[in-house]
Write a protein that holds these residues in place. Structure first.
Motif, mmCIF file in Angstrom:
data_model
loop_
_atom_site.group_PDB
_atom_site.id
_atom_site.type_symbol
_atom_site.label_atom_id
_atom_site.label_comp_id
_atom_site.label_asym_id
_atom_site.label_seq_id
_atom_site.Cartn_x
_atom_site.Cartn_y
_atom_site.Cartn_z
ATOM 1 N N THR A 134 1.050 -1.359 0.178
ATOM 2 C CA THR A 134 0.104 -0.052 0.292
ATOM 3 C C THR A 134 1.015 1.217 0.293
ATOM 4 O O THR A 134 1.830 0.813 -0.211
ATOM 5 N N GLY A 135 0.730 1.848 0.535
ATOM 6 C CA GLY A 135 1.601 3.887 0.520
ATOM 7 C C GLY A 135 1.263 4.593 0.856
ATOM 8 O O GLY A 135 -0.392 4.796 1.846
ATOM 9 N N ILE A 151 0.027 14.211 -7.197
ATOM 10 C CA ILE A 151 1.336 14.912 -7.025
ATOM 11 C C ILE A 151 3.058 13.574 -6.695
ATOM 12 O O ILE A 151 3.208 13.817 -7.521
ATOM 13 N N VAL A 152 2.231 13.379 -5.892
ATOM 14 C CA VAL A 152 3.985 12.251 -5.557
ATOM 15 C C VAL A 152 3.067 10.923 -4.484
ATOM 16 O O VAL A 152 1.576 11.078 -3.524
ATOM 17 N N GLN A 153 3.703 9.678 -4.919
ATOM 18 C CA GLN A 153 3.259 8.518 -4.159
ATOM 19 C C GLN A 153 4.169 7.493 -3.905
ATOM 20 O O GLN A 153 5.375 7.740 -4.021
ATOM 21 N N ARG A 154 4.330 7.371 -2.395
ATOM 22 C CA ARG A 154 5.193 6.236 -2.468
ATOM 23 C C ARG A 154 5.035 5.532 -1.300
ATOM 24 O O ARG A 154 4.195 5.069 -0.753
ATOM 25 N N GLU A 155 5.430 3.985 -2.065
ATOM 26 C CA GLU A 155 4.878 1.941 -1.241
ATOM 27 C C GLU A 155 5.307 2.512 -0.148
ATOM 28 O O GLU A 155 6.118 3.147 0.375
ATOM 29 N N VAL A 156 4.219 1.422 0.183
ATOM 30 C CA VAL A 156 4.593 1.316 1.709
ATOM 31 C C VAL A 156 3.975 -0.607 1.943
ATOM 32 O O VAL A 156 3.179 -0.850 1.836
ATOM 33 N N ILE A 171 2.963 3.953 7.848
ATOM 34 C CA ILE A 171 2.445 4.627 6.544
ATOM 35 C C ILE A 171 2.919 5.910 7.604
ATOM 36 O O ILE A 171 3.322 7.017 6.573
ATOM 37 N N LYS A 172 2.668 6.531 8.139
ATOM 38 C CA LYS A 172 2.658 7.795 8.872
ATOM 39 C C LYS A 172 3.544 8.059 8.787
ATOM 40 O O LYS A 172 4.253 9.185 8.475
#
Length: 199
Positions: A134-135, A151-156, A171-172
């Motif tokens: 997820t992310g 705008i931007v995403q990052r995976e977790v 995630i936080k």
């Protein structure tokens, strides 16, 4: 250096707000939080007080309709003439009058890789779906629920046996970093919100 003025809207503990306040305490960071707003007596308002930033609260229960609440919230935000409004854990959907007045200089963080898992229970929904990744998404707010341009995403990564609380905590951590980076990129002109919104 152009310095962006930010109004940050929160509903809870304000960990994303604190990340922005700490970043802005560095004279080299090109953004300053000029006010913090909330829809409740949020515990996170204590961060604003600690950093000497003015705050305001506009409770929906004090108004006869959602639109009246939105109009007052917008009036409070506009008092500070912000360059950018950041919803950082703000748990209410903004009425169209607010979105149309402020967007695209109106951004939100969301604890999932949108368009997957929109809404208030993104972490729980990701676990229920059994995904391995997820992310976090930072996006422009539009009139939908978590439907605005990314705008931007990052995976977790979802670890085996993760509880909702454990996954949300990881995630936080990423969310705080990504939000600060997104504000930095907007301030530096690396992200053009009008271009992003036009996609």
């Amino acid at each position: 250096m152009t310095v962006l003025s930010l109004v940050v809207l929160i509903s809870g503990g304000g960990s994303n707000l604190r990340a922005l306040l700490e970043a802005a305490a560095d004279a080299e960071f090109p953004a300053r939080v000029v006010a913090v707003g909330s829809d409740t007596d949020a515990p996170g308002l204590a961060h604003a007080e600690e950093f000497g930033v003015p705050s305001f609260s506009v409770a929906p229960t004090s108004f006869g309709s959602r639109d009246e609440w939105g109009a007052e919230l917008l009036a409070q935000v506009r008092r500070w003439s912000p360059d950018l409004v950041v919803c950082a854990g703000f748990m209410r959907i903004l009425p169209p009058v607010v979105v149309s007045a402020l967007s695209p200089a109106l951004i939100n963080t969301h604890p999932a890789l949108l368009p997957a898992f929109p809404g208030a229970h993104a972490v729980r929904d990701a676990l229920a779906a059994g995904v391995q990744t997820t992310g976090v998404t930072v996006h422009v707010i539009d009139e939908g629920v978590d439907t605005g341009p990314v705008i931007v995403q990052r995976e977790v990564r979802v670890e085996p046996g993760d509880t909702e609380a454990e996954l949300h905590e990881r995630i936080k951590t990423v969310e705080r970093e990504l939000l600060v980076q997104a504000v930095l990129d907007i301030a530096n002109g690396h992200v053009d919100l009008k271009e992003t919104a036009a996609r």
